[in-house]
Design a protein around this motif. Structure first.
Motif, short mmCIF file in Angstrom:
data_model
loop_
_atom_site.label_atom_id
_atom_site.label_comp_id
_atom_site.label_asym_id
_atom_site.label_seq_id
_atom_site.Cartn_x
_atom_site.Cartn_y
_atom_site.Cartn_z
N GLY B 55 0.79 -1.23 0.00
CA GLY B 55 0.00 0.00 0.00
C GLY B 55 0.82 1.28 0.00
N SER B 56 1.79 1.36 0.86
CA SER B 56 2.54 2.61 1.02
C SER B 56 3.30 2.96 -0.26
CB SER B 56 3.51 2.47 2.18
OG SER B 56 4.38 1.37 1.92
N LYS B 58 2.34 3.05 -3.28
CA LYS B 58 1.59 3.63 -4.40
C LYS B 58 1.32 5.12 -4.22
CE LYS B 58 -0.62 1.51 -7.27
NZ LYS B 58 -0.32 0.55 -8.31
N GLU B 59 1.72 5.64 -3.05
CA GLU B 59 1.30 7.00 -2.71
C GLU B 59 2.15 8.08 -3.36
OE1 GLU B 59 1.24 7.21 1.53
OE2 GLU B 59 -0.34 5.69 1.67
N ILE B 60 1.50 9.20 -3.62
CA ILE B 60 2.22 10.40 -4.07
C ILE B 60 1.90 11.50 -3.05
CG2 ILE B 60 2.38 12.16 -5.87
CD1 ILE B 60 1.50 9.99 -7.87
N VAL B 61 2.93 12.06 -2.41
CA VAL B 61 2.72 13.07 -1.39
C VAL B 61 3.48 14.34 -1.77
CG1 VAL B 61 2.98 13.65 1.06
CG2 VAL B 61 2.48 11.29 0.37
N THR B 68 7.09 13.34 -3.01
CA THR B 68 7.52 11.96 -2.76
C THR B 68 6.60 11.03 -3.54
OG1 THR B 68 8.22 12.61 -0.56
CG2 THR B 68 8.00 10.23 -0.99
N GLY B 70 5.73 7.13 -4.49
CA GLY B 70 5.92 5.74 -4.09
C GLY B 70 6.52 4.93 -5.24
N ALA B 73 4.13 3.60 -7.88
CA ALA B 73 3.16 4.51 -8.52
C ALA B 73 3.33 4.38 -10.03
CB ALA B 73 3.42 5.94 -8.09
N GLN B 77 -0.51 7.50 -12.98
CA GLN B 77 -0.81 8.13 -11.68
C GLN B 77 0.00 9.42 -11.52
OE1 GLN B 77 -0.06 4.89 -8.90
NE2 GLN B 77 -0.60 6.26 -7.21
N ASN B 81 -1.66 13.35 -11.33
CA ASN B 81 -1.77 13.87 -9.96
C ASN B 81 -1.74 15.40 -9.97
OD1 ASN B 81 -0.64 14.83 -7.26
ND2 ASN B 81 -1.15 12.68 -6.82
N SER B 162 10.46 4.64 -2.42
CA SER B 162 9.93 5.90 -2.95
C SER B 162 11.07 6.71 -3.55
CB SER B 162 9.24 6.71 -1.85
OG SER B 162 10.20 7.08 -0.87
#
Lengths: 789, 266
Positions: B55-56, B58-61, B68, B70, B73, B77, B81, B162
């Motif tokens: 899970g972690s 795939k994130e984009i922060v 950041t 993932g 990703a 994606q 974003n 990431s």
């Protein structure tokens, strides 16, 4: 019942076959799954040229799931012959071409990367592949011959020991003395060195075979992705496996594109058929894309020196062409037939051509969409446009001064053009392409820092292959007629059996339109059957844009017989004389009366002959016909291509492409337009993107996948302006049709290259070879500007 | 394709532990390079460890000073974003032009960087933007990450968790496609950092590299003209059937100029 469809010829009917294709219901060879199915995988040579010292198949035979393993020596032990070549050429000195054996599975020697070395038959593809890796082959690697231009040089390794100088034949055509005389009095001579590069066809459906043997009647059934099932049957049965044709049924079901590459009898087809009797089970082989690059017949690969002699007014006096054609490692089925239509649309009084065919350690080369006419058109149209530039003549004007203006016209290379109107095509194309506005568009491009150019190509081709007597005189080992059968069923529906084969051309629609128009019945009641030697009387198949011109004519001849017979039945029913019966829009009528019978009533009576005068009238309504054309057909066209070049990168965009074609009469304009679009895509692909490259030392194919072989994408192509309004009907076939399948691929390459050279001419660029990639265009600009600087 | 074992853990440490214990196992992200290679039987991993369900990863922060992304990703994606587009438009633009629509749905940033194809797009962004590759065990600076053709600083069982991109003043990417593969024949990423301009070039050599001549010129004057004024020597650039080294050298400043134009237009 639907209303009868009359006047179907010329209607843009949507394709009947598309529903099944678009819904995934097509039945391709790979979709055919037979009881007890096994799978074949070939071990292929990793070397371009090597002697096979030893093959050890013991580990492969013992591997899980393996049914059998076969090598070339297994076939040699049974005296299975090699693959035949269907066209015999004689050299200038009268000797027949050198025709070395083409073993079905390589025996003693491999001659190109991808040559078949062994066949593994297993319960699954995966097990067969695993076993292939267990076969141990000891090779003695030999030097490879790759380069077309130098293959015949002394000192080159020999691809075949029995073919000195790697030469199959040196063929000459035309009047050499008259041509030399034309050059002697020329005011100007234009000379070009041309490379017509090697292409890899890449139909969307790869080749596939599913072969089975039945012990109950000692016969074979072979499903194969092929363009001409009867030719495949004839070649395999009579020339390789020594079978009676009645024991070999070839079925070419739905086939996803061919472009020539599925005309031929391939080694894989024979190997699987032969092996299916050995293992007494059906064997299926579906070619993978990377395997196709190494085993499908390639196209083109000519190196040419071309010369055009003119008087001071730009009138053509003579043309001389010397070509070396690379036929690859073996002569493929029609490889030797490199026809040349060198006269073009011009009244050039003397032409001489010489073609040397050379063997190399590369995949065999054979006919590919256009088959000789793209090569000839490229030579003529590049020469003409270069001549115009050199003589400071407008490229349209030099063409006008030389156009043939009356028909029939017999060329110095022995063809008789029956009809045409080349000047009208050019004028129409120039109008559609807005040539008048070109100067302003060039200036607008210049303002943006870009270079704009316009190129012409006025092509002519020979389709409707072919009058058997002419083909025979040129070396064909077969006739080139076509067969058709019309079977009228008791309720008036019709099944048409045609020897033409559809692999994307839309015959099921076009041919149904012809029959619907003639019989005045609904298209829904007409079924077109093709691609099965078990159902079709005979057929020579589909290539050379011959289907409507030859296959359609055979159907028309059979329809003539149906009409004659039906009139007799109608006359009997109406108690009149057959001579007094008229047939129109599906109705038989006693001339001048209101006494009529509908087509369905007549067809029912044909099968319910309760009171037929049997001594004068047979029951049934079923006729077949063979049609052998009296001449080729000669589609022609004027293509104009406008490009914009980015001088920073050499990147070239086609801004406009105008194609005006004379296809004679047109049955379905939508299908014709689609055929032209596809042809243009392939021609532009050749002009700008595609090129097969071999490593000169190792003979490895460097462009062995789409990562390196550039197929045209939709985004590489412009919107096309396509126009067929200037057609002149063919005068010697019943539909007045000429054929449209290859024109786009024939006419477009010179238009594109001429356009790019026109754009770069201000920089001093005079010549450019295909494909005109950005790199090549930039290099040409760079070379021209550095020499000038 | 040879047979292989398939694992799909939902925790990164399980994935790493599996690879650590199985020498011939490989991580599977989007599979856009690995799977075709396996299909041609050119690679034979004993097992694939699918990391796309962690899970972690795939994130984009996007925060005030960095983006950041993932490791798993997808390109699609990244391209879509909205926060990322505002923060580093040039990076989203690059991701939106990788391959085709199908490739962008499957392909991942971590997969692309770990594979390090010499003609891939992402390495030029990572190097140009001076990103940091965050793995399961350490942080690797972009300048230390790309070692050669298909060769990175990653250990065999190391997993990219990431990638951190610092925010920059301007960034843009321009590629010239190989007519066959549509990969970058040459691709140039320009990034205007507070301390100067970084220019990274992909497709032109065995490995992505920084072009110091262009960096110097653009640091003085971040303009198209400045880029085009630079001459790049052909030297060790790729020379193959698709393009000569001289052509690639010629394209680099031109594409750099176009990348500047694009960067300035965002």
């Amino acid at each position: 019942m639907n209303a009868p469809d009359t006047h179907m010829i010329g209607a843009a009917i949507k394709r009947k076959e598309d529903y099944r294709f678009l819904t995934g219901n097509g039945q391709y060879t790979d979709d055919v799954l037979l009881p007890q199915q096994t799978y074949g995988v070939f071990l292929r040579s990793p070397y371009a040229h090597a002697t096979i010292r030893h093959i050890d198949v013991s580990a492969a035979k013992a591997a899980p799931g393996v049914v059998a393993v076969f090598t070339g020596s297994d076939m040699a032990a049974e005296n299975i012959g090699g693959l035949p070549c269907g066209w015999l050429i004689h050299s200038l000195d009268g000797t027949p071409m050198n025709e070395p054996p083409h073993p079905v599975i390589a025996h003693e020697k491999v001659r190109h990367v991808g040559d078949q070395v062994a066949l593994v038959v297993a319960e699954s593809v995966k097990e067969a592949k695993d076993a292939v890796e267990l076969i141990e082959v000891e090779y003695d690697v030999l030097p490879a011959v790759v380069d077309t231009a130098t293959a015949a040089d002394t000192g080159q390794a020999l691809v075949h020991d029995g073919a000195p100088n790697n030469t199959s034949f040196t063929w000459g055509h035309g009047d050499k003395a008259a041509t030399d005389a034309g050059f002697a009095k020329a005011a100007h001579v234009t000379t070009l060195d041309i490379v017509n590069q090697r292409l890899i066809p890449n139909a969307i459906e790869p080749r596939a075979v599913n072969a089975s043997y039945s012990k109950s009647d000692d016969s074979y059934t072979v499903y194969v992705a092929n363009q001409n099932p009867h030719v495949e049957r004839l070649l395999m049965a009579a020339f390789v496996l020594s079978l009676s044709e009645s024991k070999l049924r070839i079925i070419a079901p739905d086939v996803g594109g061919g472009f020539g590459s599925k005309i031929y009898l391939y080694a894989e087809d024979v190997a699987l058929t032969w092996a299916s009797k050995k293992v007494r089970r059906p064997i299926k082989w579906t070619c993978e894309r990377s395997e196709a690059f190494l085993s499908d017949a390639h196209g083109r690969d000519h190196v040419t020196k071309a010369e055009l002699a003119m008087d001071s007014e730009g009138k053509f006096l003579a043309m001389r062409v010397h070509t070396t054609a690379n036929v690859g490692a073996y002569l493929s089925t029609f490889a030797s037939c490199v026809p040349t239509l060198l006269a073009g649309q011009y009244a050039t009084p003397a032409i001489y051509a010489e073609v040397k065919a050379v063997f190399t350690n590369t995949v065999p080369v054979d006919a590919y969409r256009g088959a000789g006419r793209p090569e000839a058109t490229y030579v003529v149209e590049r020469l003409v446009e270069t001549a115009a530039r050199e003589m400071n003549l407008d490229p349209a004007e030099i063409r006008r001064r030389n156009f043939i203006r009356s028909w029939p016209y017999t060329t110095p290379v022995g063809l008789t053009y029956d009809s045409g109107n080349y000047a009208a095509l050019l004028e129409r194309a120039m109008k559609l392409a807005d040539v008048e506005g070109l100067a302003a568009r060039k200036e607008a491009s210049r303002q943006k820092g870009k270079l704009r150019g316009l190129g012409y190509s006025c092509y002519i081709e020979a389709c409707g292959l072919a009058p058997s007597n002419v083909a025979g005189a040129l070396g064909a080992r077969a006739g080139l007629f076509e067969a058709g059968e019309i079977r009228v069923h008791p309720t008036g529906s019709v099944t048409v059996f045609t020897g033409s084969h559809s692999h994307g051309q839309g015959h099921e629609t076009t041919f149904a339109q012809v029959v619907a128009d003639r019989l005045g019945i609904s298209m829904d009641n007409i079924e077109i059957v093709h691609g099965d030697t078990g159902r079709i009387p005979f057929g020579m198949g589909t290539y050379g844009s011959r289907s409507i011109a030859v296959g359609g004519s055979a159907i028309m001849k059979a329809l003539d017989k149906i009409e004659d017979k039906a009139k007799k039945i109608a006359a009997h029913l109406l108690e009149a004389s057959a001579e007094d019966i008229e047939f129109k829009d599906g109705i038989f009528r006693v001339a001048g009366t209101d006494r009529t019978k509908a087509f369905a009533e007549v067809s029912l009576a044909a099968y319910v002959p309760h009171n037929f005068p049997l001594d004068k009238l047979e029951p049934g309504l079923n006729e077949n016909a063979f049609y052998d054309p009296s001449n080729f057909t000669y589609p022609s066209g004027a293509y104009l291509c406008e490009v914009e070049v980015d001088p920073d990168t050499g990147e070239t965009r086609i801004e406009k492409f105008t194609a005006v074609d004379d296809f004679g009469n047109i049955i379905n304009p939508m299908i014709v337009e689609g055929q032209v679009h596809g042809g243009l895509g392939q021609g532009i692909g050749q002009a700008m993107l595609e090129r097969a490259v071999y490593d000169n030392e190792s003979g490895q194919l460097l462009t062995g996948s789409f990562m390196d072989y550039a197929m045209p994408h939709a985004s590489d192509l412009p919107n096309f302006t396509v126009d067929s309004s200037q057609g002149t009907p063919c005068v010697h076939n019943p539909l007045g049709v000429k054929g449209c399948g290859e024109a786009g691929a024939i006419g477009s390459p010179p238009a594109v290259i001429n356009a790019i050279i026109d754009a770069l001419a201000p920089l001093g660029v005079k010549d450019l070879q295909m494909p005109a990639t950005p790199h090549r265009v930039w290099a040409a600009m760079h070379a021209a500007t550095s020499t000038q600087g | 394709m040879y047979s292989f074992d398939y694992q799909r853990p939902d925790q990164a440490d399980a994935a790493v532990a599996f690879l650590h214990a199985n020498e011939d196992a490989k991580y599977l992200a989007g599979g856009q390079s690995l799977l075709p290679t396996m299909r041609l039987r050119l690679a034979q991993p004993s097992a694939l460890v699918d990391v796309t369900r962690i899970g972690s990863m795939k994130e984009i922060v996007v925060t005030g000073d960095k983006v950041t992304i993932g490791g798993s990703a997808s390109h699609a994606q990244v391209a879509a974003n909205a926060d990322l587009r505002r923060a580093i438009a040039g990076l989203a633009d690059l991701a939106g032009k990788i391959g085709d629509r199908q490739v962008r749905e499957r392909g991942t940033i971590g997969g692309s960087l770990a594979n390090d194809d010499p003609a891939a797009c992402y390495p030029s962004a990572v190097l140009g933007l001076n990103a940091t590759i965050v793995t399961d065990r350490r942080r690797i600076a972009a300048d230390d990450f790309f070692l050669g053709m298909y060769e990175t600083a990653l250990e065999a069982d190391e997993l990219i968790m990431s990638v951190e991109f610092p925010l920059v003043e301007r960034a843009g990417y321009e590629k010239f496609r190989n007519p066959a593969s549509h990969f970058a024949l040459v691709g140039v990423f320009v990034a205007k950092h507070a301390g100067g301009v970084r220019v990274a070039v992909t497709g032109a050599a065995a490995c992505v590299f920084r072009c110091t001549e262009l960096e110097d010129a653009l640091s003085k004057d971040f303009s198209v003209a400045a880029a085009r004024g630079v001459t790049v020597t052909a030297g060790t650039l790729n020379d193959d059937m698709h393009a000569s080294a001289a052509y690639r050298a010629h394209l680099i400043p031109i594409l750099a100029g176009r990348a500047v134009e694009r960067a300035n237009a965002f």
